[in-house]
Design an enzyme around this catalytic site. Sequence first.
Site, PDB file in Angstrom:
ATOM      1  N   GLY A   1       4.850  -1.197   2.437  1.00  0.00           N
ATOM      2  CA  GLY A   1       4.069   0.022   2.344  1.00  0.00           C
ATOM      3  C   GLY A   1       4.908   1.283   2.375  1.00  0.00           C
ATOM      4  O   GLY A   1       5.916   1.371   3.077  1.00  0.00           O
TER       5      GLY A   1
ATOM      6  N   HIS B   1       0.820  -1.211   0.000  1.00  0.00           N
ATOM      7  CA  HIS B   1       0.000   0.000   0.000  1.00  0.00           C
ATOM      8  C   HIS B   1       0.854   1.262   0.000  1.00  0.00           C
ATOM      9  O   HIS B   1       1.904   1.330   0.624  1.00  0.00           O
ATOM     10  CB  HIS B   1      -0.948   0.001   1.205  1.00  0.00           C
ATOM     11  N   ASP B   2       0.415   2.242  -0.767  1.00  0.00           N
ATOM     12  CA  ASP B   2       1.013   3.586  -0.808  1.00  0.00           C
ATOM     13  C   ASP B   2       2.406   3.625  -1.409  1.00  0.00           C
ATOM     14  O   ASP B   2       3.104   4.632  -1.284  1.00  0.00           O
ATOM     15  CB  ASP B   2       1.036   4.215   0.598  1.00  0.00           C
TER      16      ASP B   2
END
Length: 265
Positions: A138, A120-121
């Site tokens: 992440g 994520h991200d």
Amino acid sequence: MPIHPSALISDEAQIDPTADIGPYVIIEGPVRIAANCRIAAHAQIIGDTHLSENTLIGRAAIIGENPQDIGFDPNTPSGVRIGKNNTIREHVTIHRGSKPDSHTTLGDGNFLMATSHLGHDVILGDKNIIANAVLLAGHVQVGNGTFIGGGAVFHQFLRIGDGCVIQGNGSFSKDIPHFCAAQRINRVTGLNVIGLRRAGFSPDDRKSLKALFDLIYRQGHNLTQALTAARQQTWPEHAEKFLQFLEAHSKKGICRLSQDSSDEE
């Protein structure tokens, strides 16, 4: 529209008529797929995921699934943004952003080999090559034109610069500056000299980068002392970029120099 009859397509999805959707593909939610994209068999594209033109999603890849974060609220509005001309091979996984209105982002012209993972991200720039089984946790940031060897793993929140070459099976929890070669556990070995030549860096560009690298890593200073010393002179464009990377705030710190390093590695 070349959509295989076995594909499952959400009514919310927006798919360009030139896109090719293979057998047993699942497109779930408000996915957007631009012109000349190809989604191979058994791939899944989920949620607020946008694919730009000429992007390939390989067999059984999963793009846009929830973050692997035990505190994540599945109702969080977030997504994935993928640029143009990307090749994302079989079994790659890319997870959506973890905060409201956040996105995991890829630029243009990247090549993600089989079973690699973007958490994520993650922010991935342009024209990077991510080899098989690379794991980016992440919030990792990767610049442009970097090659990451197979099986290398990266802790959350670290930064990887432009034009780096990173050895397969390496393990990293610290930042890797622009134009560096990195290996093993949190070690740089020198500049990515071959990569700099291939990218068209002039002899003067390479000479200034080598001088700055030596000042930072080989003259016995700690990082604060080295940066202070470096700012006593003016550097050309690429060396200045290297210096600004080191001066920027880092949550992780910078990889150290390997004791058996060579600028030609």
